[in-house]
Motif scaffolding. Structure first.
Motif, short mmCIF file in Angstrom:
data_model
loop_
_atom_site.label_atom_id
_atom_site.label_comp_id
_atom_site.label_asym_id
_atom_site.label_seq_id
_atom_site.Cartn_x
_atom_site.Cartn_y
_atom_site.Cartn_z
N GLU A 157 -7.38 -8.67 -14.84
CA GLU A 157 -6.02 -8.56 -14.25
C GLU A 157 -5.29 -7.30 -14.72
OE1 GLU A 157 -6.93 -11.13 -16.24
OE2 GLU A 157 -7.22 -12.80 -14.86
N PHE A 158 -5.86 -6.59 -15.70
CA PHE A 158 -5.13 -5.47 -16.31
C PHE A 158 -4.67 -4.44 -15.27
CE2 PHE A 158 -5.43 -1.39 -18.97
CZ PHE A 158 -4.12 -1.50 -19.40
N HIS A 159 -5.58 -4.10 -14.35
CA HIS A 159 -5.23 -3.09 -13.34
C HIS A 159 -3.99 -3.51 -12.54
CE1 HIS A 159 -5.33 -1.30 -9.30
NE2 HIS A 159 -5.66 -0.19 -9.97
N ASP A 160 -3.98 -4.74 -12.05
CA ASP A 160 -2.88 -5.20 -11.21
C ASP A 160 -1.58 -5.38 -12.01
OD1 ASP A 160 -4.71 -5.06 -9.27
OD2 ASP A 160 -4.84 -7.24 -8.86
N GLN A 161 -1.76 -5.73 -13.26
CA GLN A 161 -0.59 -5.88 -14.14
C GLN A 161 0.12 -4.52 -14.29
OE1 GLN A 161 -2.21 -7.48 -17.76
NE2 GLN A 161 -0.37 -8.64 -18.26
N VAL A 162 -0.67 -3.48 -14.53
CA VAL A 162 -0.10 -2.13 -14.67
C VAL A 162 0.57 -1.72 -13.36
CG1 VAL A 162 -0.66 0.32 -15.01
CG2 VAL A 162 -1.71 -1.40 -16.48
N ALA A 163 -0.11 -1.95 -12.23
CA ALA A 163 0.44 -1.53 -10.93
C ALA A 163 1.79 -2.22 -10.67
CB ALA A 163 -0.56 -1.87 -9.82
N ARG A 164 1.85 -3.52 -10.95
CA ARG A 164 3.09 -4.27 -10.69
C ARG A 164 4.22 -3.79 -11.60
NH1 ARG A 164 5.35 -8.08 -13.31
NH2 ARG A 164 3.54 -8.53 -14.63
N VAL A 166 4.51 -0.88 -13.15
CA VAL A 166 4.91 0.51 -12.85
C VAL A 166 5.84 0.53 -11.63
CG1 VAL A 166 4.04 2.74 -12.01
CG2 VAL A 166 2.99 1.67 -14.00
N GLU A 167 5.54 -0.29 -10.66
CA GLU A 167 6.41 -0.34 -9.46
C GLU A 167 7.84 -0.76 -9.88
OE1 GLU A 167 5.17 -3.16 -6.55
OE2 GLU A 167 6.73 -2.56 -5.12
N HIS A 168 7.90 -1.79 -10.69
CA HIS A 168 9.19 -2.29 -11.17
C HIS A 168 9.91 -1.23 -12.01
CE1 HIS A 168 11.84 -5.33 -13.17
NE2 HIS A 168 11.71 -4.50 -14.17
N LYS A 169 9.18 -0.59 -12.92
CA LYS A 169 9.81 0.39 -13.83
C LYS A 169 10.27 1.62 -13.05
CE LYS A 169 9.08 -1.82 -17.76
NZ LYS A 169 10.14 -2.29 -18.64
N ASN A 170 9.47 2.06 -12.07
CA ASN A 170 9.88 3.23 -11.29
C ASN A 170 11.19 2.96 -10.55
OD1 ASN A 170 7.93 5.05 -12.05
ND2 ASN A 170 6.55 4.59 -10.34
N LEU A 185 6.30 7.30 -12.48
CA LEU A 185 5.06 7.10 -13.23
C LEU A 185 3.92 6.79 -12.28
CD1 LEU A 185 6.88 4.82 -15.76
CD2 LEU A 185 5.77 6.96 -16.42
N ASP A 186 2.71 7.22 -12.66
CA ASP A 186 1.55 7.04 -11.81
C ASP A 186 0.69 5.91 -12.38
OD1 ASP A 186 -0.98 7.21 -10.71
OD2 ASP A 186 -1.01 9.41 -10.64
N ALA A 187 0.69 4.77 -11.70
CA ALA A 187 0.00 3.58 -12.21
C ALA A 187 -1.49 3.82 -12.42
CB ALA A 187 0.22 2.41 -11.26
N GLU A 188 -2.13 4.50 -11.45
CA GLU A 188 -3.59 4.69 -11.57
C GLU A 188 -3.93 5.55 -12.78
OE1 GLU A 188 -5.84 2.97 -10.09
OE2 GLU A 188 -4.34 2.01 -8.83
N ALA A 189 -3.12 6.61 -12.98
CA ALA A 189 -3.39 7.50 -14.13
C ALA A 189 -3.20 6.73 -15.44
CB ALA A 189 -2.46 8.71 -14.08
N ILE A 190 -2.16 5.91 -15.49
CA ILE A 190 -1.89 5.14 -16.72
C ILE A 190 -3.02 4.13 -16.95
CG2 ILE A 190 -0.33 3.45 -17.81
CD1 ILE A 190 2.00 4.91 -16.41
N PHE A 191 -3.45 3.48 -15.87
CA PHE A 191 -4.53 2.50 -16.01
C PHE A 191 -5.80 3.17 -16.56
CE2 PHE A 191 -8.37 0.62 -14.12
CZ PHE A 191 -8.36 -0.60 -14.80
N ALA A 192 -6.12 4.35 -15.99
CA ALA A 192 -7.33 5.05 -16.42
C ALA A 192 -7.23 5.46 -17.90
CB ALA A 192 -7.55 6.28 -15.54
N GLU A 193 -6.07 6.01 -18.25
CA GLU A 193 -5.88 6.47 -19.64
C GLU A 193 -5.97 5.28 -20.61
OE1 GLU A 193 -2.05 8.44 -20.05
OE2 GLU A 193 -2.20 8.39 -22.25
N TYR A 194 -5.29 4.20 -20.29
CA TYR A 194 -5.25 3.06 -21.22
C TYR A 194 -6.58 2.30 -21.27
CZ TYR A 194 -0.57 3.64 -22.98
OH TYR A 194 0.52 4.13 -23.67
N SER A 195 -7.34 2.38 -20.18
CA SER A 195 -8.66 1.73 -20.21
C SER A 195 -9.55 2.45 -21.23
CB SER A 195 -9.32 1.78 -18.84
OG SER A 195 -8.52 1.06 -17.93
N GLN A 196 -9.39 3.76 -21.29
CA GLN A 196 -10.16 4.53 -22.28
C GLN A 196 -9.75 4.15 -23.71
OE1 GLN A 196 -10.32 8.72 -22.09
NE2 GLN A 196 -11.09 8.77 -19.99
#
Ligand code: IMP
Length: 439
Positions: A157-164, A166-170, A185-196
């Motif tokens: 669920e991590f990906h969708d959690q970040v997307a939701r 980020v939408e709210h925070k933006n 903020l760019d949700a996909e970029a944050i997801f990729a960075e934090y997954s690493q």
């Protein structure tokens, strides 16, 4: 004594790192249980200086298990940077570092939130935070719906959690950024960075609550390392000019999951004078040349932000409150050497408000702003003391100053520190020294 706690009793920066380092050899486990990378600990050991923030100081001693619990808010980028820096300095970090999967994670939106909201506050009302996203992350933790814990980062669920989120925070940040720039903020970029980051941290992530409960129940020697100081405690400090965690002794059970009944000895660390970084009332502040002298002699500049620290006389009213609140058994007085040669010394022994003596530490910041400190003046000492190695060799006036502090705070002084090095540590007596001997 199996479980020992080190708590700062002022507004942080009391030189707790040195005391924790001294104690680590007598302990199996060292624990960080609140705060985040707003903390900065400097430890000088083996002739090297180490700057630590999130990693417990015990990491510098082979064989000591270090634990970062769920009460901590964790910025994975700064943690990984700190781990990398320590490794380059030859420090081994492997299974000896455990991180709770319950720890809440600091994301870029927390830093953005702090920046955008701070820009809307008048400068005289600003808390003057470290801008590390600490408050916004704890706010989301308490609010629950927009919080992500370390353990969540390994779930589908991590990906969708970040997307939701980020939408709210933006949406909210865009509306609030009326006087500063804000780039969505760019949700996909944050997801990729934090997954690493998640992948890099994975070998350390576990259930630290169970681990610590096992440790205390089986009689292991555990050391709790407080960050910040009791007067910055979210519930009992000088609210709202505080940090967002329980930085007094009351934070240990909540932050670690270890019940208070296991805490055998609480060591309260106090500077021989007072300092504060950021906003908020400071009754004994010396906003003058003498304050600058103390700042220069004590190198009072923030470890994390580099900000000059506000300096003032020792406040025994605040220290007594902080010691009681944290269940302190003994005191460590640090940086006594800084007061050499500055002349007569003052200790605030009482507050007056509207001409009347207060018999407790004010609960409202406006009252604390208005109190008049009542001082006792004690003679200072002319000689530098950083070369003194035995308590009894301190100048008589220095010993009298320490006795008076002990009397008004209501706790015995166990250790006096006259410099950053291990050797610059004076034990009040043999019994005090014995409790710091490696097992
Ligand atoms: P925050 O913890 O970044 O939210 O900052 C809140 C207040 O606590 C500010 O006044 C900071 O300067 C202060 N603060 C936070 N961490 C420390 C610390 O480790 N030492 C001293 N002050 C701190």
């Amino acid at each position: 004594m199996t479980v020992t706690c080190v708590i700062g009793l002022q507004w942080g920066d009391e030189a707790k790192g040195k005391i924790v380092d001294l104690l680590t050899e007598a302990h199996d486990v060292v624990v960080r249980y609140q705060g985040g990378s707003n903390a900065g600990h400097t430890v000088v050991t083996g002739g090297k200086t180490y700057k630590l923030s999130l990693v417990p100081s015990g990491i510098l001693r082979p064989g000591v298990q270090c634990v970062v619990t769920g009460g901590v808010v964790l910025n994975p980028a700064s943690l990984l940077e700190e781990m990398g820096r320590l490794r380059s300095a030859g420090v081994e970090i492997g299974k000896n570092l455990m991180i709770s999967r319950r720890a809440h994670v600091i994301f870029p939106w927390h830093m953005e939130e702090e920046r955008v909201l701070d820009a809307r506050v008048a400068s005289d009302k600003s808390i003057g935070t470290t801008m590390r996203g600490i408050g916004p992350c704890y706010r989301d933790k308490v609010g629950r719906s927009n919080a992500i814990r370390l353990g969540d980062m390994y779930r589908p669920e991590f990906h969708d959690q970040v997307a939701r989120i980020v939408e709210h925070k933006n949406l909210t940040l865009k509306a609030l950024a009326t006087n500063v720039d804000f780039k969505p903020l760019d949700a996909e970029a944050i997801f990729a960075e934090y997954s690493q980051y998640a992948a890099q941290l994975q070998p350390h992530v576990c259930d630290t609550t169970e681990y610590l409960l096992d440790a205390v129940e089986s009689g292991q020697h555990v050391l709790f390392e407080g960050a910040q100081g009791a007067l910055l405690d979210i519930d009992h400090g000088t609210f709202p000019y505080v940090t967002s965690s329980n930085s007094s002794g009351v934070g240990i059970p909540a932050g670690s999951g270890v019940p208070g009944k296991y805490l055998d000895k609480v060591i309260g660390v106090l500077k021989a004078y007072s300092t504060r970084v950021g906003g908020g009332p400071f009754p004994t502040e010396l906003d003058n040349e003498l304050g600058q002298t103390i700042r220069d002699r004590g190198n009072e500049y923030g470890t994390v932000t580099g900000r000059p620290r506000r300096c003032g006389w020792f406040d025994a009213v605040a220290a007594r409150y902080a010691a009681r609140l944290s269940g302190v058994d003994v005191l460590v007085i640090s940086l006594l050497d800084v007061l050499s040669t500055v002349g007569d010394l003052k200790i605030c022994v009482e507050y007056k408000l509207d001409g009347k003596r207060l018999d407790c530490f004010p609960s409202h910041v406006d009252d604390l702003k208005r109190v008049a400190p009542v001082y006792e003046t004690l003679p200072g000492w002319d000689a530098e003391i950083s070369d003194v190695r035995r308590y009894e060799d301190l100048p008589e006036n220095a010993r009298a100053y320490l006795s008076r502090i002990s009397e008004v705070v209501g706790r015995p002084v166990e250790i006096v520190s006259v410099g950053a090095d291990r050797e610059q540590t004076l034990f009040a007596d043999d019994a005090a020294a014995a409790s710091y001997v490696p097992r």
